[in-house]
Design an enzyme around this catalytic site. Structure first.
Site, mmCIF file in Angstrom:
data_model
loop_
_atom_site.group_PDB
_atom_site.id
_atom_site.type_symbol
_atom_site.label_atom_id
_atom_site.label_comp_id
_atom_site.label_asym_id
_atom_site.label_seq_id
_atom_site.Cartn_x
_atom_site.Cartn_y
_atom_site.Cartn_z
ATOM 1 N N ASP A 1 0.818 -1.200 0.000
ATOM 2 C CA ASP A 1 0.000 0.000 0.000
ATOM 3 C C ASP A 1 0.858 1.258 0.000
ATOM 4 O O ASP A 1 1.861 1.340 0.726
ATOM 5 C CB ASP A 1 -0.905 -0.016 1.236
ATOM 6 C CG ASP A 1 -1.770 1.207 1.342
ATOM 7 O OD1 ASP A 1 -2.691 1.345 0.524
ATOM 8 O OD2 ASP A 1 -1.533 2.036 2.245
ATOM 9 N N GLU B 1 1.300 -0.613 -5.125
ATOM 10 C CA GLU B 1 0.314 0.418 -5.454
ATOM 11 C C GLU B 1 1.095 1.615 -5.976
ATOM 12 O O GLU B 1 1.639 2.402 -5.217
ATOM 13 C CB GLU B 1 -0.511 0.819 -4.236
ATOM 14 C CG GLU B 1 -1.589 1.840 -4.582
ATOM 15 C CD GLU B 1 -2.296 2.412 -3.373
ATOM 16 O OE1 GLU B 1 -3.431 2.904 -3.538
ATOM 17 O OE2 GLU B 1 -1.720 2.391 -2.263
#
Length: 592
Positions: free
Chosen positions: A243, A312
């Site tokens: 993330d 990401e």
């Protein structure tokens, strides 16, 4: 004072980190991992993730097994047979760790446990065992940039300036005017600095106030996070989606971000009422690559496991995306290519250029295409309100018929649509609470999975209240109904995925753009090493289009074609000289 200390510590970080990594059990593998070490490759000898179909599960919204209105691990386990029949190779779980749920799991208070809302560690182990039975791997969401402010690390760090964990987070003295150290902003609105009145310093948070950023210049932080990765690999997970991975570092000089001017020359104002900033000082700094290389060493130490790292990576150019693989392919195996799926308008020339860049400018690496996820409106943002179903088919064809690893979002396969809240009182996502009404938040793409036309769409027990409302579309858009419809989106996905896996050209072939001046139809050639060739054509317009292909320049002699898949209502062409596509139609054919 604080700024100088940070800079000096950076010069010692590499030496200290090397010592800590040497001391740690760098290559220890649990008995479970050893038992699964032969599961790393597919039958073709390629890494298991190459050409795979990945499926994002938002656990709160996938399947509720106990009637509390919140999805859970046992609910996911109960649906693995469905995912296997769809053709899914791996599921990515958004965070399931203990969390205050300010950001619905992305604010983690314990990296090595399961949030009680989702179940127990025994439930997780059960999910892993069931996934193995269904030949589905499990990928965890790993949040490296920040923790919850309720994490024991931050509670210690906040307790005093002298605490040993003070330097685990980004603490700085106030600026010259007594306010925040600089103009940096949170991605979720307003200043990225929060004053701690007890110690008189500010801590940095790239995201919510309750998500303080870790100090990745501190080698102890790196060791602790790498140990977390080992914990989950030892439990059998197949990889990690990282993330916000590009936000690990910030400019140590605390240089103010530049303001982005609008067309009138005045600073642009975003949905939160803030001046829009460039983010060159707080995003995608070179030090990120050092961490990725170190992390890759950790996962590669599990020999035979082929643990995959997915990033990401919202980046502005193909050059930046290429860097994420590493100069020696020693960083991420699959940085997310957001430049194709998030074009957000049906522009043939732009799709052609972006896809071609991904296929030709990543040093031969495989792109990871993605069109939607838990942070963005669903695929129907491309719709015209009339041909949405066919536009959805077309986008799916781009995702699954390209040379890529394909990442889909739960509900894509039945055509679930974005259903934003109608009033601010309905909003659960803090992004929407802060940004309303310009930004209604992310609730609209996180609504419960639509399994049936029955109570609560089959997501949760009858009569109970679900954490987000069931969209009205569940009555016709659901798995049960579409299983019985021959031309449903669900069957289209099943057929596309089956082709991606069974057809040699679509599974292993290279990709070349065709008819590159055509302003209406996006088309490409997939050709396997042995010569097998497939053409794919997607009509980007609401009018029928007729096209032809001359493949001789690409070394393909055949002019005949055998239909592999086509949009319902489309015609079977006699030859490649004339292929007619209905509005937003798709044609996939084997060259003969």
């Amino acid at each position: 004072m604080r700024q100088q200390g940070w800079r000096s510590k950076r010069t010692l970080a590499t030496v200290a980190l090397s010592a800590l990594l040497a001391i740690s059990a760098f290559a220890q593998v649990s008995a479970f991992a050893q038992q699964t070490s032969t599961a790393g490759q597919n039958t073709g000898g390629h890494p298991w993730w190459k050409g795979a179909v990945l499926y994002e599960v938002y656990p709160r919204s996938f399947q509720d097994s106990n009637g509390d209105g919140i999805g859970d691990l046992n609910g996911i386990a109960s649906r693995l047979g469905y995912l296997q029949s769809l053709g899914v190779d791996a599921i990515w779980l958004s965070p399931i760790y203990p969390s205050p749920q300010v950001d619905f799991g992305y604010d983690i208070s314990n990296y090595e446990a399961i949030d009680p809302q989702y179940g127990t560690m025994a439930d997780f182990d059960h999910l892993m065992a069931e996934a193995k039975k269904h030949n589905i791997r499990v990928i965890m969401d790993m949040v490296l940039n920040h923790t919850s402010d309720k994490h024991p690390w931050f509670i210690e760090s906040r307790s005093s300036k002298e605490n040993p964990k003070r330097d685990w987070y980004m603490w700085h003295d106030p600026g010259p005017n007594g306010g925040p150290p600089n103009n940096w902003q949170s991605d979720f609105g307003h200043s990225a600095w929060e004053l701690d009145r007890k110690t008189g310093q500010y801590y940095y948070h790239k995201f919510y106030i309750q998500q303080p950023d870790l100090n990745w210049n501190n080698p102890e932080v790196r060791k602790a996070m790498y140990d977390v990765v080992r914990f989950w690999v030892d439990r059998g997970v197949a990889g990690f989606r990282l993330d916000a991975i590009t936000t690990l570092f910030e400019d140590p000089k605390l240089t103010n971000e530049k303001e982005i001017p609008g067309k009138d020359g005045k600073p642009m104002i975003n949905a939160y009422g803030d001046v829009t900033l460039a983010e060159t000082e707080t995003n995608n700094l070179p030090e990120v690559h050092d961490v990725l290389r170190e992390l890759r060493k950790v996962t590669d130490s599990y020999q035979g496991r082929q643990v995959v790292l997915i990033g990401e990576t919202y980046l502005s150019s193909i050059a930046d995306l290429r860097k994420m693989y590493g100069l020696h392919n020693d960083e991420l195996q699959l940085p997310m290519d957001m430049q194709v799926g998030f074009i957000n308008r049906l522009d043939v020339s732009l799709f052609r250029r972006r896809i071609n860049e991904a296929e030709t400018e990543l040093n031969g690496n495989e792109p990871l295409f993605v069109f939607d996820n838990h942070d963005n409106a669903r695929w129907d943002r491309y719709g015209d309100g009339v041909h949405n179903k066919d536009i959805g088919r077309m986008l799916a064809a781009i995702l699954f018929a390209s040379r890529d690893t394909a990442l889909m979002y739960y509900g894509d396969e039945i055509g679930m649509v974005t259903t934003p809240p109608k009033t601010k009182a309905e909003v659960r996502d803090p992004v929407g609470i802060t940004g309303w009404p310009k930004n209604k938040g992310r609730d609209g793409e996180r609504t419960p999975m639509q399994w049936t036309a029955g109570p609560n769409a089959g997501f949760s027990g009858a009569g109970g209240k679900t954490w987000l409302p069931i969209p009205p579309s569940y009555r016709t858009i659901n798995v049960a109904a579409e299983s019985d419809e021959s031309d449903s989106i669900l069957h289209w996905y099943e057929e596309l995925i089956a082709l991606k896996k069974s057809n040699t050209a679509l599974r292993e072939g290279d990709e070349t753009m065709l008819n590159t001046t055509d302003a209406h139809v996006l088309s490409w050639l997939r050709r396997a090493p042995g010569g097998e060739a497939v053409v794919v054509a997607c009509n980007f317009t609401a009018q029928p289009q007729t096209i032809g292909f001359d493949l001789k320049a690409h070394g393909v002699a055949g002019e005949g074609v055998k239909t592999l898949l086509k949009t319902p209502g489309g015609a079977d062409p006699v030859s490649l000289n004339s292929v007619t596509l209905p509005p937003f139609g798709v044609y996939i054919g084997q060259v003969e």
